[in-house]
Design an enzyme around this catalytic site. Structure first.
Site, PDB file in Angstrom:
ATOM      1  N   HIS A   1       0.844  -1.195  -0.104  1.00  0.00           N
ATOM      2  CA  HIS A   1       0.039   0.014   0.116  1.00  0.00           C
ATOM      3  C   HIS A   1       0.862   1.323   0.044  1.00  0.00           C
ATOM      4  O   HIS A   1       0.443   2.304  -0.567  1.00  0.00           O
ATOM      5  CB  HIS A   1      -1.008  -0.061   1.072  1.00  0.00           C
ATOM      6  CG  HIS A   1      -1.686  -1.222   1.484  1.00  0.00           C
ATOM      7  ND1 HIS A   1      -2.780  -1.519   0.552  1.00  0.00           N
ATOM      8  CD2 HIS A   1      -1.472  -2.251   2.562  1.00  0.00           C
ATOM      9  CE1 HIS A   1      -3.251  -2.692   1.342  1.00  0.00           C
ATOM     10  NE2 HIS A   1      -2.127  -3.149   2.129  1.00  0.00           N
TER      11      HIS A   1
ATOM     12  N   HIS B   1       4.881   6.700   6.949  1.00  0.00           N
ATOM     13  CA  HIS B   1       4.799   6.210   5.553  1.00  0.00           C
ATOM     14  C   HIS B   1       4.455   7.272   4.756  1.00  0.00           C
ATOM     15  O   HIS B   1       4.005   8.419   5.136  1.00  0.00           O
ATOM     16  CB  HIS B   1       3.855   4.909   5.392  1.00  0.00           C
ATOM     17  CG  HIS B   1       2.484   5.565   5.662  1.00  0.00           C
ATOM     18  ND1 HIS B   1       2.193   5.255   7.286  1.00  0.00           N
ATOM     19  CD2 HIS B   1       1.332   6.024   5.241  1.00  0.00           C
ATOM     20  CE1 HIS B   1       1.020   5.788   7.412  1.00  0.00           C
ATOM     21  NE2 HIS B   1       0.387   6.203   6.219  1.00  0.00           N
TER      22      HIS B   1
ATOM     23  N   HIS C   1       1.840   9.017   1.100  1.00  0.00           N
ATOM     24  CA  HIS C   1       0.969   8.652   0.128  1.00  0.00           C
ATOM     25  C   HIS C   1       1.354   9.842  -0.905  1.00  0.00           C
ATOM     26  O   HIS C   1       1.846  10.986  -0.693  1.00  0.00           O
ATOM     27  CB  HIS C   1      -0.633   9.463   0.523  1.00  0.00           C
ATOM     28  CG  HIS C   1      -0.790   8.338   1.827  1.00  0.00           C
ATOM     29  ND1 HIS C   1      -1.666   7.049   1.642  1.00  0.00           N
ATOM     30  CD2 HIS C   1      -0.505   8.523   3.234  1.00  0.00           C
ATOM     31  CE1 HIS C   1      -1.858   6.841   3.059  1.00  0.00           C
ATOM     32  NE2 HIS C   1      -1.274   7.471   3.763  1.00  0.00           N
TER      33      HIS C   1
ATOM     34  N   GLU D   1      -3.490  13.640   0.768  1.00  0.00           N
ATOM     35  CA  GLU D   1      -4.773  13.023   1.353  1.00  0.00           C
ATOM     36  C   GLU D   1      -5.353  14.209   1.799  1.00  0.00           C
ATOM     37  O   GLU D   1      -6.721  14.416   1.656  1.00  0.00           O
ATOM     38  CB  GLU D   1      -4.522  11.873   2.383  1.00  0.00           C
ATOM     39  CG  GLU D   1      -3.866  10.805   2.079  1.00  0.00           C
ATOM     40  CD  GLU D   1      -4.201   9.356   2.432  1.00  0.00           C
ATOM     41  OE1 GLU D   1      -3.974   9.412   3.715  1.00  0.00           O
ATOM     42  OE2 GLU D   1      -4.733   8.714   1.876  1.00  0.00           O
TER      43      GLU D   1
ATOM     44  N   HIS E   1       2.948  10.533   6.813  1.00  0.00           N
ATOM     45  CA  HIS E   1       2.401  10.604   8.117  1.00  0.00           C
ATOM     46  C   HIS E   1       3.096   9.698   8.943  1.00  0.00           C
ATOM     47  O   HIS E   1       3.668   8.465   8.689  1.00  0.00           O
ATOM     48  CB  HIS E   1       1.134   9.262   7.799  1.00  0.00           C
ATOM     49  CG  HIS E   1      -0.059   9.995   6.946  1.00  0.00           C
ATOM     50  ND1 HIS E   1      -0.860   9.445   6.253  1.00  0.00           N
ATOM     51  CD2 HIS E   1      -0.391  11.510   6.920  1.00  0.00           C
ATOM     52  CE1 HIS E   1      -1.818  10.308   5.748  1.00  0.00           C
ATOM     53  NE2 HIS E   1      -1.391  11.508   6.008  1.00  0.00           N
TER      54      HIS E   1
ATOM     55  N   THR F   1      -6.427   6.358   6.941  1.00  0.00           N
ATOM     56  CA  THR F   1      -7.243   6.761   5.840  1.00  0.00           C
ATOM     57  C   THR F   1      -6.976   5.557   4.960  1.00  0.00           C
ATOM     58  O   THR F   1      -7.306   5.682   3.842  1.00  0.00           O
ATOM     59  CB  THR F   1      -6.388   7.650   5.199  1.00  0.00           C
ATOM     60  OG1 THR F   1      -4.981   7.393   5.142  1.00  0.00           O
ATOM     61  CG2 THR F   1      -6.091   9.138   6.020  1.00  0.00           C
TER      62      THR F   1
END
Ligand code: N8A
Ligand code: ZN
Length: 258
Positions: A61, A91, A93, A103, A116, A196
């Protein structure tokens, strides 16, 4: 399982994860003019000094750096938090070439990526898993990444990405101090939200820094060499656009530090 594609992406998550339509889902669009300045909010304190990083991994992910959370060596405290919360992992995104990828958005505008730093309330709960289902169990520090010059320290992470290209790969990653990824100001917005990604537990006190860090398009592009799939799978899918879009604010307010 779930993903970020057309059939298994954010709009389909509610079929297996009913929390997706809950009352405190994340991310949200943060509207600065509507945030409530709260003078009772204290400054954020990040005690990441004796760093406890363990490994860097591709979990299918995102790319995640995990920490030893067996004691209070690396914690976040202050701000809206009543206790110190232990750093468990961080991590990212991100989007596709030239597309948005954060996000949270700010007055409808997204950034290229979002970092995050995930912490859990080791004061009240015995494990991350237990904390991850409690309303005050987690505290996630969100940091926006905007495109510009090269980031001085990001190469410490991007240089390791080729070794975790495929889902399920992990390598040692000792002595990394995430303090090198912070912007100069720790002014923040805070609100009650959720994970999320599935399972979307409504257990996160969100602390989103107002000031982004700056990374170059070349550096962010390194993240897109990662794959969602494991080495064995013949379906090769580049890891990008692994972000959930903003969710309804519903009956919540966002508070702002001074
Ligand atoms: N994206 S987020 O809200 O910071 C966040 C923080 C901690 C988490 O455990 C998750 N989600 C999560 O762990 N889901 C189980 C599968 C998974 C998804 C993503 C990363 C690691 N593991 C999301
Ligand atoms: Zn995240």
């Amino acid at each position: 399982s779930w993903g970020y594609g057309k059939d298994d992406g954010p709009s389909a998550w509610h079929t297996h994860y009913p929390a997706a339509k809950g009352s405190r889902q994340s991310p949200i669009d943060i509207i600065p003019d509507e945030a409530r300045r709260d003078s009772s909010l204290r400054p954020i304190f990040l005690g990441y000094d004796r760093c406890t990083s363990l490994n860097i991994a591709n979990n299918g992910h995102s790319v995640v750096v995990e920490f030893d959370d067996s004691d209070d060596r690396s914690v976040i405290q202050g701000g809206p938090l009543e206790h110190p919360y232990r750093l468990k992992q961080f991590h990212f995104h991100w989007g596709g070439k030239g597309c948005e990828g954060s996000e949270h958005t700010v007055a409808g505008v997204g950034y290229a990526s979002e970092l995050h730093l995930v912490h859990w309330n080791g004061y009240k709960y015995k494990t991350f898993e237990e904390a991850s289902t409690a309303p005050d169990g987690l505290a996630v520090l969100g940091i926006f990444l905007e495109l510009g010059d090269d980031h001085r320290w990001l190469p410490m992470i991007t240089d390791a990405l080729y070794m975790v290209k495929f889902k399920g790969s992990a390598i040692d990653f000792k002595g990394f101090n995430p303090k090198c990824l912070l912007p100069s100001s720790l002014h923040y917005w805070t609100y009650l939200g959720s994970l999320t990604t599935p399972p979307l537990h409504e257990s996160v006190i969100w602390i989103v820094l107002k000031e982004p860090i700056v990374v170059s398009d070349k550096q962010l592009g390194m993240f897109r060499m990662l794959q969602f799939n494991s080495e064995e799978e013949n379906q090769r899918t580049r890891m990008e656009n692994n972000f959930r879009p903003p969710q309804p604010l519903k009956d919540r307010i966002v508070r702002s530090s001074n």
